[in-house]
Design a protein around this motif. Structure first.
Motif, short mmCIF file in Angstrom:
data_model
loop_
_atom_site.label_atom_id
_atom_site.label_comp_id
_atom_site.label_asym_id
_atom_site.label_seq_id
_atom_site.Cartn_x
_atom_site.Cartn_y
_atom_site.Cartn_z
N UNK A 1 18.09 -37.73 15.96
CA UNK A 1 17.71 -37.21 14.64
C UNK A 1 18.01 -35.72 14.54
N UNK A 2 18.00 -35.02 15.67
CA UNK A 2 18.28 -33.59 15.69
C UNK A 2 19.78 -33.30 15.77
N UNK A 3 20.60 -34.35 15.81
CA UNK A 3 22.04 -34.15 15.77
C UNK A 3 22.79 -34.48 17.05
N UNK A 4 22.10 -34.85 18.12
CA UNK A 4 22.78 -35.20 19.36
C UNK A 4 23.40 -36.58 19.23
N UNK A 5 24.48 -36.80 19.98
CA UNK A 5 25.04 -38.15 20.07
C UNK A 5 24.12 -38.98 20.96
N UNK A 6 24.30 -40.29 20.92
CA UNK A 6 23.48 -41.17 21.74
C UNK A 6 23.68 -40.88 23.22
N UNK A 7 24.92 -40.65 23.63
CA UNK A 7 25.18 -40.39 25.05
C UNK A 7 24.52 -39.09 25.51
N UNK A 8 24.55 -38.06 24.69
CA UNK A 8 23.90 -36.79 25.04
C UNK A 8 22.39 -36.98 25.11
N UNK B 1 28.54 -42.81 30.49
CA UNK B 1 29.98 -42.77 30.22
C UNK B 1 30.44 -43.94 29.36
N UNK B 2 29.85 -45.10 29.58
CA UNK B 2 30.19 -46.26 28.73
C UNK B 2 29.82 -46.00 27.27
N UNK C 1 32.34 -45.54 24.00
CA UNK C 1 32.17 -46.28 22.74
C UNK C 1 32.08 -45.36 21.54
N UNK C 2 31.37 -44.24 21.72
CA UNK C 2 31.27 -43.26 20.62
C UNK C 2 32.64 -42.65 20.31
N UNK C 3 33.38 -42.33 21.37
CA UNK C 3 34.67 -41.66 21.20
C UNK C 3 35.73 -42.53 20.57
N UNK C 4 35.64 -43.83 20.80
CA UNK C 4 36.65 -44.75 20.27
C UNK C 4 36.21 -45.41 18.97
#
Length: 160
Positions: free
Chosen positions: A109-116, A131-132, A136-139
């Protein structure tokens, strides 16, 4: 992120205290409020040398399979990530996984990606899992990556 020592009250008025990683005092207050604790006093602890892994939430593999399975179904069906995380959080029965999921929701909610957001959970998720998710986020196929991750973790669970 800094480690804060805090004192507060839970929803029953019982005094609580502890250490928590947070970006700021406001972030700390938000995290603890999600856990039902109102902060009375907080101070950063600089130079704290304990390993962060010591403070990590250990989540059972079965619970991670459930988490990623439910999240993948929602994301693959087009539900926005933040809303999907909130739905999964309501379904989670484990207190540890619920705390981790609430922190992830707060970070996303604060703007981070799920992986972060997952990486900030100090050892709760393995580098492979992070990394998985990042791949997924990158592709642009996060739902599919979450499904593959769920299947992989389920296979690990079966073949223990």
């Amino acid at each position: 992120m800094e480690k804060y020592f805090w004192k507060g009250l839970d929803k029953f008025g019982k005094r609580k205290r502890g250490f928590t990683l947070a970006r700021s005092k406001e972030h700390l207050s938000s995290l603890l409020l999600n856990d039902g604790i109102a902060v009375l006093k907080a101070s950063p602890r600089k130079g704290f040398t304990f390993s962060l892994a010591f403070f990590s939430e250990r989540i059972k593999l079965e619970q991670k399979v459930f988490f990623f399975s439910q999240l993948s179904v929602l994301v693959e069906s087009g539900v926005e990530l933040l809303k999907a995380l909130k739905v999964v959080c309501r379904q989670v029965k484990s207190k540890k996984l619920k705390r981790v999921t609430l922190r992830i929701i707060n970070d996303v909610a604060s703007g981070d990606s799920l992986s972060v957001a997952m990486q900030k959970q100090d050892g709760t998720f393995s580098p492979f899992v992070i990394h998985m998710v990042r791949a997924g986020e990158g592709t642009g196929i996060l739902g599919s990556a979450l499904k593959n991750l769920s299947d992989y973790l389920n296979d690990r669970l079966i073949f223990r």
